[in-house]
Motif scaffolding. Structure first.
Motif, PDB file in Angstrom:
ATOM      1  N   ASP A   1     138.772  51.221  26.827  1.00  0.00           N
ATOM      2  CA  ASP A   1     138.896  49.700  26.888  1.00  0.00           C
ATOM      3  C   ASP A   1     139.416  49.641  25.465  1.00  0.00           C
TER       4      ASP A   1
ATOM      5  N   TRP B   1     143.114  47.091  34.248  1.00  0.00           N
ATOM      6  CA  TRP B   1     141.596  47.511  34.026  1.00  0.00           C
ATOM      7  C   TRP B   1     141.332  48.817  33.807  1.00  0.00           C
TER       8      TRP B   1
ATOM      9  N   THR C   1     131.745  44.876  24.853  1.00  0.00           N
ATOM     10  CA  THR C   1     132.268  43.879  24.329  1.00  0.00           C
ATOM     11  C   THR C   1     131.812  43.647  22.986  1.00  0.00           C
TER      12      THR C   1
ATOM     13  N   GLU D   1     134.252  40.018  29.241  1.00  0.00           N
ATOM     14  CA  GLU D   1     133.970  41.277  29.929  1.00  0.00           C
ATOM     15  C   GLU D   1     132.607  41.191  30.174  1.00  0.00           C
TER      16      GLU D   1
ATOM     17  N   ASN E   1     138.427  42.596  27.430  1.00  0.00           N
ATOM     18  CA  ASN E   1     137.281  43.413  26.583  1.00  0.00           C
ATOM     19  C   ASN E   1     136.657  42.810  25.746  1.00  0.00           C
TER      20      ASN E   1
ATOM     21  N   SER F   1     129.093  46.237  29.119  1.00  0.00           N
ATOM     22  CA  SER F   1     130.666  45.604  29.002  1.00  0.00           C
ATOM     23  C   SER F   1     131.269  46.213  28.001  1.00  0.00           C
TER      24      SER F   1
END
Length: 771
Positions: A457, A431, A756, A203, A199, A754
């Protein structure tokens, strides 16, 4: 030193400005100096013979997998002496020490006292040797039995109103076997809250590639590097982060390949390589690596890629059929016309300016690839950790598709993963967004109904802790606090937990910023022998190029009170689920072959897993794009051209872009020393690299002490006492080491799609430090 209960442990490294020495940056990487640095840490430990024994087995066929980076081992011959790099040797020395931390150590040192140590000092104390527990209101960790530790965790988990009030983190060091059982337990328990280190790093790659080519992994093999025409390296520093990649680049150069490096800082590992395993390297002669170095501004990659594509398109119009692979585009892709039409909105000169690169240099890059198809593009965090990280990954795919440079020998996409099994974790279903067909298979094989909702996440987990929605955090390896963004915010979030649990090999800062109750569970390292069920076990890992190979430790564990991650999961599952479980956890703990049999039933590509994992060199997982196929059902099994905008880089007069980087003496959050010899930084880490023009314009001087500020969403974040170092970096760009600068990375600044953290672009202000 007597500790008060109300003394709060430090969430960051102590803000001490060491006696930093600055020398000229290197113009080459490795050499004999790297050999000495590799052995020095091993020799400094109390048992150098132990470390040397392990070195001879690291990354060897039948040996154990390095716990550092995920660069692949050669398929064929491997060096019998040194199939590892400097940082791999440091990682081994770090974990193979026979210094150990028992309950006596924790009795002497309060949590607050430990937090006054810096990360380097903490890591050098030794291996964790027995489980320890911090009760509510306690100041010192104290011994606890394994049984009582599992009962404590089980009680907390079973008292929650919902399984979704717990989160289960995974680091990239965790083996395939442990990862598979971990997600199996978490899903039988009832949640998909599985944040993991992906993550925070690749990601954006996983999302971008899955959308564009149908798989979230790279498409090349190591042998492709030896049979290619051009290698483009974007936002990656192999000399520090993946040093064994330098040998592959050297071999590529000898075979006639050209290399284009794209990076804001001039990095030694992209300039030249002195191979210490060759006579030439021993005598100080180097191989030039980058034939062209494009020093883009931070996050200038999208503008650069579009400039290259536009110039390639113009060259194709001048000589139709000689630049683009139209046969490939027509048969294997969709969205080409929309993509080409989008280029008409741009001007190459403007794009080059936005990228911070001279148009002539962009043209030189285009000339190097316009008549080539064997092209490999590599990238890492310099691409993924931006708001537009996913879009930039897709733009890399666009360039590859124009050239038909995928599904051919010597061509393809190469995201270079960080931690050694971070890619394997995801393959093993670690995940927070599992696919329905994956959950269906778990149900079919094991007979329970896994949760179907999206989990949390990393960023979502931190926010949920902060809001009181998460009560229990279980960390399977890693250093969650130091790896994550917005350090003060994250620390506040962790302190709101009812229970925090860390499975670890060494002491780190995540043990010191904790919930009301806390546990540290000591585990085996990769180099340790893993004996379970009366027999030595093997585990397996997946590298950056989708190769599965076994890992078998060779060292006697430094304590009889350590458990493998696989056994920890099984015993935790039994304690928590009891008779509710339909899984035979004792079977899996006693023989890991049974785990691999289960993996074979659930996950495609693992046929004959137990047999093939024991073959020398392991085996490759299926990879359709590598074979010229795209399992992209939503787009009729074709690769997708995408259209993305160029991000804006507007700054106020007193603002700068900051990127966070590793020093050469660290791996992820693990600090091995205070030397970054390639960049010329010695005896310290609290530095900020700045362009000399910016230093003068701000009325500052090289060597000044400054404080760094971020004001994202109106919140002031501060990192104190950084020394200015004049450096070859684009104007208005700066660089700092992490985790020291993580306090400046806003929790709400994340990559689109994502999620991130945007660790590679933080807008900061710089002011002189006031004591």
């Amino acid at each position: 030193m007597k500790t008060k209960i109300d003394e709060v442990p430090e969430a960051q490294n102590p803000e001490i400005h060491e006696n930093i020495k600055v020398t000229e940056p290197k113009e080459w990487a490795a050499g004999v100096t790297a050999v000495w640095a590799a052995f020095k840490d091993v020799l400094e430990e109390e048992s150098p013979a132990r470390g040397m024994k392990a070195l001879l087995h690291m990354n060897q066929k039948g040996g154990f997998d390095c716990s550092s980076c995920a660069w692949p081992d050669p398929d064929d011959d491997r060096s019998p002496i040194a199939e590892y790099c400097e940082n791999g040797a440091k990682a081994l020395a770090w974990e193979a020490t026979n210094k150990k931390l028992t309950a006596n150590f924790f009795a002497k040192h309060s949590v607050y006292e430990l937090s006054q140590m810096d990360d380097l000092e903490m890591g050098k104390k030794g291996r964790l040797a027995e489980p320890v527990y911090l009760p509510k209101g306690g100041t010192h960790y104290q011994p606890i039995s394994w049984d009582d530790a599992f009962k404590l965790i089980a009680r907390h988990l079973n008292d929650l109103k919902s399984p979704d009030e717990a989160a289960f983190y995974t680091s990239g060091r965790t083996s395939n076997e442990a990862s598979f059982l971990y997600q199996l337990f978490v899903r039988e328990y009832g949640t998909n809250n599985m944040p993991d280190c992906s993550n925070m790093c690749h990601e954006s790659t996983s999302v971008g590639l899955a959308d564009a080519i149908g798989i979230g992994k790279g498409t090349v093999t190591l042998n492709d590097f030896y049979d290619t025409d051009v290698i483009i390296i974007i936002g990656q520093n192999p000399g520090t982060n993946h040093p064994r990649m330098l040998s592959a680049l050297e071999k590529a150069k000898k075979n006639g390949s050209k290399i284009i490096a794209i990076n804001p800082l001039r990095e030694a590992g992209l300039l030249a390589f002195k191979n210490p395993q060759t006579v030439k390297g021993i005598f100080g002669m180097s191989t030039q690596l980058a034939d062209l170095y494009l020093q883009v501004r931070i996050n200038g990659d999208m503008a650069l890629l579009k400039a290259m594509e536009l110039l390639l398109y113009e060259a194709e119009l001048e000589n139709p059929g000689t630049v683009f692979d139209h046969q490939f585009i027509q048969k294997k892709t969709s969205g080409y016309l929309d993509f080409i039409n989008s280029l008409h909105h741009y001007n190459a000169a403007d794009l080059a300016k936005d990228a911070g690169v001279a148009l002539d240099d962009v043209q030189q890059a285009v000339d190097m690839i316009k008549h080539k198809k064997r092209i490999i593009i590599c990238w890492a965090m310099g691409v993924t950790q931006h708001v537009n990280g996913v879009a930039t990954v897709k733009e890399i795919v666009n360039l590859t598709l124009l050239k038909g440079s995928i599904g051919k020998p010597g061509a393809g996409l190469c995201p270079v993963r960080g931690h050694s099994n971070v890619q394997g974790n995801r393959t093993m279903l670690i995940w927070d967004k599992p696919k329905p067909e994956q959950l269906d298979k778990l149900k079919e094989v094991f007979g329970f109904e896994p949760p179907r909702g999206k989990g949390l996440d990393v960023v979502e987990s931190i926010k949920a802790m902060h809001e009181g929605k998460l009560k229990v955090f279980f960390g399977m390896g890693g250093n969650f606090l130091s790896a994550t963004p917005d350090t003060v915010y994250t620390a506040d979030a962790l302190r709101k937990l009812k229970l925090s649990v860390q499975v670890s090999t060494k002491l780190n800062r995540s043990h010191l910023v904790h919930g009301e109750e806390a546990l540290i569970l000591p585990t085996l390292s990769r180099s340790d022998k893993d004996v379970s069920g009366g027999m030595e076990q093997i585990v397996s890992c997946e590298n950056s190029m989708g190769v599965l190979q076994l890992s078998k430790g060779v060292l006697d564990p430094i304590s009889d009170n350590l458990k493998s991650e696989t056994v920890i999961v099984c015993e935790l599952a039994k304690a928590t689920l009891g008779s509710r479980s339909v899984v035979d956890w004792d079977k899996y703990a006693s023989n890991y072959d049974h785990v691999r049999d289960a993996i074979e039933k659930v996950i495609p590509g693992f046929k004959d897993y137990n047999k093939r994992i024991r073959e020398h060199g392991g085996f490759y997982l299926p990879n359709a794009p590598r074979e010229g196929r795209f399992d992209n059902k939503a787009h009729h099994n074709k690769a997708i051209f995408t259209v993305s905008p160029v991000p804006s880089h507007a700054l106020a007069d007193d603002e700068y872009r900051m990127t966070t980087i590793r020093s050469h003496d660290q791996f992820n959050t693990t600090i091995y020393g205070n030397e970054d010899r390639y960049r010329g930084i010695h005896n310290g880490r609290r530095v900020i690299f700045m362009n000399p023009v910016d230093i003068a314009r701000a009325g500052l001087k090289d060597g000044d002490e400054v404080d760094l500020f971020n004001y994202f969403n109106g919140i002031e974040r501060v990192a104190h006492m950084f020394r200015i170092v004049a450096y070859n970096i684009p104007e208005r760009d700066t660089a700092t080491y992490y985790p020291e600068a993580n306090v400046l990375i806003p929790i709400d600044s994340v990559a689109e799609q994502s999620n991130t953290p945007t660790s590679k672009l933080v807008v900061i202000k710089i002011r002189k430090h006031r004591a």
